[in-house]
Motif scaffolding. Structure first.
Motif, short mmCIF file in Angstrom:
data_model
loop_
_atom_site.label_atom_id
_atom_site.label_comp_id
_atom_site.label_asym_id
_atom_site.label_seq_id
_atom_site.Cartn_x
_atom_site.Cartn_y
_atom_site.Cartn_z
N LEU A 55 29.63 12.19 12.74
CA LEU A 55 30.82 12.74 11.77
C LEU A 55 30.33 14.13 11.85
O LEU A 55 30.19 14.63 12.05
CB LEU A 55 29.92 12.20 10.08
N MET A 56 31.73 14.29 12.29
CA MET A 56 31.97 15.56 12.60
C MET A 56 31.55 17.09 12.12
O MET A 56 31.13 17.93 12.89
CB MET A 56 33.61 15.97 13.17
N LYS A 57 31.71 16.17 10.32
CA LYS A 57 31.36 17.69 9.80
C LYS A 57 29.35 17.76 9.56
O LYS A 57 28.84 18.85 9.25
CB LYS A 57 31.20 17.59 8.34
N ASN A 58 28.94 16.79 10.67
CA ASN A 58 27.23 16.28 10.46
C ASN A 58 26.60 17.08 11.78
O ASN A 58 25.37 17.12 12.25
CB ASN A 58 27.09 15.37 10.09
N VAL A 59 27.88 17.96 12.94
CA VAL A 59 27.14 17.75 13.85
C VAL A 59 26.08 18.75 14.02
O VAL A 59 25.35 19.09 14.99
CB VAL A 59 28.67 18.23 14.69
N LEU A 60 26.69 19.78 13.25
CA LEU A 60 25.44 21.17 13.41
C LEU A 60 24.09 20.37 12.12
O LEU A 60 22.44 20.96 12.80
CB LEU A 60 25.94 22.58 12.69
N HIS A 61 24.25 19.86 11.25
CA HIS A 61 23.24 19.42 10.35
C HIS A 61 22.41 18.57 11.46
O HIS A 61 20.90 19.08 11.87
CB HIS A 61 23.69 19.11 9.39
N ASP A 62 23.16 18.02 11.79
CA ASP A 62 22.62 16.28 13.17
C ASP A 62 21.25 17.63 13.81
O ASP A 62 20.19 17.05 14.10
CB ASP A 62 23.43 15.92 14.21
N ALA A 63 21.53 18.69 14.94
CA ALA A 63 21.37 19.54 15.78
C ALA A 63 19.93 20.43 15.04
O ALA A 63 18.85 20.25 15.90
CB ALA A 63 22.09 20.52 16.40
#
Length: 549
Positions: free
Chosen positions: A330-338
């Motif tokens: 999900l694009m909204k989770n990109v930074l969270h995933d990192a």
């Protein structure tokens, strides 16, 4: 006491001076002369063509690189090498049941899952290995798609990644061309497949990567002669009835990739194990010795199953026993995933990197402290230095770096990524960027820009070690190898990474790859004096021409 106080003051002064020198380092990361000549070129050229360029690591009298060692010839060999190198080390990280919790698995654990799924797949489908049987992968890039692909390499099946997950017509066209008998889906892609089963009548087994299959879905599949089975069911059933590996040969097709569109015709690119191992070797060789992947590296990739460069990077990391992260998607989770996984290698498409740039700039870019720090880091960048240890990194940029997990050392991306985004990554985040250019037909990579080349030039580096390039005159567009100040023309690529051909389209294959083994990319390039390539755009088609199937 006076002597002791003086000594202490001198010690403090020296420490401050050393710290100041470190924090204001302006020596370039690599000598500029090393960037002035980045490829080897033939001394002569043919009429209407540029000289042939290849990697600086491959002399003109040597053969292009095909594999990292005599023992690594297929993608099956790549996994076995990683397993041997780091059996108890972390192999995969993935989000558990779409929650913000990441699960770790070791190489030994993943190897058991691959064996289980492969054996269970054979039993459930009745398909036979070593017949180059294509199997569809209609999922995002995930731990299930990875395990399935590794199982196919292990039992000599051909994976068919279907990258467009929302296009019904594209799905039907791929299935009709390849006559898929089995396909892997997720709970999100299953409904569209069920809607398409009337036109996809060859499919008899649908493997669902998910925890729930409804009775209505089972009935809908049965209506068209297909059965649904859970991915995890095959994993467990295969463990109780293991099947010996059926290892592929280097010349065997590993993948038919439909990430290529040409007018109304979809062309499946057939890539062999030898093609994909060569591309992995070329990408790996493009990294400087001290910056190559190691078992301590963790790769977070936002590329899809249809992006072949993802296979090259994952393979290069597996080879040394590193670990892979599979994101939420999900694009909204990109930074969270990192932040949750702290990758050291961050691989992403231009669109996602540009979105990250926009988001971080919106959150931090307006403060005066950031603006001063960023200006200072850009000055260091202009002097040839990328760093995370300058004074400004500690004062104004530390929090921004943490947004990608705090440990990223290399960002890998593809053409075309905006220059301002690349500058932001290098200056504000202090990471080195590898920009690549490639085609599906070349197994994903043709050139790779040196991670130490921080210039604003639009070039995409020199050829990787598995291929060589040249430009040929393009009469339609008016580009010539004799153009000043630099030669221009259609980009041609030759080497062991060039595809076997288009699936069941011999005429299209003959048009794309000439008798000399050169693949005609259909894109225009310009070769700079330092031996690097800039891609100028697509070649204009001549009037009254059509493509042969």
């Amino acid at each position: 006491m006076e002597f002791d106080a003086l000594t202490a003051l001198l010690t403090i002064a020296i420490a401050i001076l050393i710290g100041y020198i470190k924090f204001t380092k302006t020596e370039p990361d690599v000598h500029p002369l090393l960037l002035s000549n980045q490829s080897n070129a033939t001394p002569i050229r043919n009429e209407g063509e540029s000289t042939i360029h290849r990697s600086r690591t491959v002399p003109l009298t040597s053969t292009l690189e095909r594999q990292p060692s005599d023992k690594i010839k297929t993608l099956h060999d790549v996994w076995q090498a990683g397993l041997a190198a780091n059996p108890t080390g972390r192999s995969l990280m993935y989000m558990l049941q779409n929650q913000f919790y990441y699960k770790d698995e070791t190489y030994e654990q993943v190897d058991r899952r691959i064996n289980g799924f492969g054996s269970g797949f054979l039993a459930a489908t009745g398909l036979k290995p070593m017949a180059e049987v294509p199997v569809g992968i209609y999922t995002p890039y995930s731990q299930e798609s990875f395990i399935a692909q590794q199982a196919f390499y292990r039992y000599s099946f051909v994976s068919v990644p279907i990258h467009d997950l929302r296009n019904k017509e594209f799905l039907i066209e791929v299935v009709s061309q390849t006559k898929l008998k089995a396909i892997i889906v997720t709970q999100k892609t299953l409904p569209l497949l069920l809607e398409s089963l009337k036109e996809c009548s060859t499919i008899k087994t649908i493997i669902v990567a998910g925890i729930y299959i409804s009775p209505q879905q089972i009935a809908a599949a049965a209506e068209h002669g297909a059965k649904l089975v859970k991915f995890v069911t095959l994993e467990y059933s295969g463990l109780s009835a293991p099947v010996d590996h059926v290892k592929p040969e280097p010349s065997d097709v590993a993948m038919i990739n439909y990430n290529t569109k040409s007018t109304s015709l979809s062309k499946g690119v057939m890539l062999t194990h030898a093609n994909l191992v060569a591309a992995m070797t070329g990408f790996q060789s493009s990294l400087p010795g001290a910056k190559k992947f190691t078992s301590k590296d963790r790769l977070l990739s936002h590329f899809s199953n249809g992006d072949v460069i993802a296979v090259s990077m994952a393979s290069a990391l597996i080879l040394v026993g590193g670990s892979l992260v599979f994101t939420s998607g999900l694009m909204k989770n990109v930074l969270h995933d990192a932040q949750a996984t702290s990758p050291t290698i961050f691989a992403s498409t231009p669109i996602i990197l540009e979105k990250i740039h926009e988001a971080l700039h919106l959150s931090y870019g307006q403060g005066s402290m950031f603006q001063k720090a960023f200006a200072a880091k850009k000055a260091l960048l202009a002097a040839g230095t990328v760093t995370t240890t300058s004074l400004w990194d500690f004062i104004g940029l530390g929090e921004i770096r943490s947004k990608l997990g705090g440990k990223v050392r290399i960002v890998v991306t593809t053409y075309p990524t905006k220059a301002e985004t690349l500058e932001y990554l290098r200056a504000a985040l202090g990471v080195r960027v590898v920009s690549t250019y490639g085609r599906t037909e070349t197994a994903g990579t043709v050139t790779s820009r040196s991670m130490f080349d921080y210039s604003t030039s639009a070039h995409l580096g020199s050829p990787v070690s598995c291929n060589e390039i040249k430009l040929v005159d393009d009469k339609t567009g008016g580009y010539k190898s004799t153009d000043e100040p630099n030669p221009r023309g259609e980009i041609l690529v030759r080497g062991p990474s060039v595809m076997k051909g288009y699936f069941k389209k011999p005429n299209a294959t003959a048009t794309a790859v000439d008798d000399g083994g050169w693949f005609h990319t259909g894109e225009i390039g310009e070769i700079y004096p330092n031996g690097t390539l800039e891609v100028l755009g697509k070649k204009k088609k001549a009037k009254n021409t059509s493509e042969s199937p």
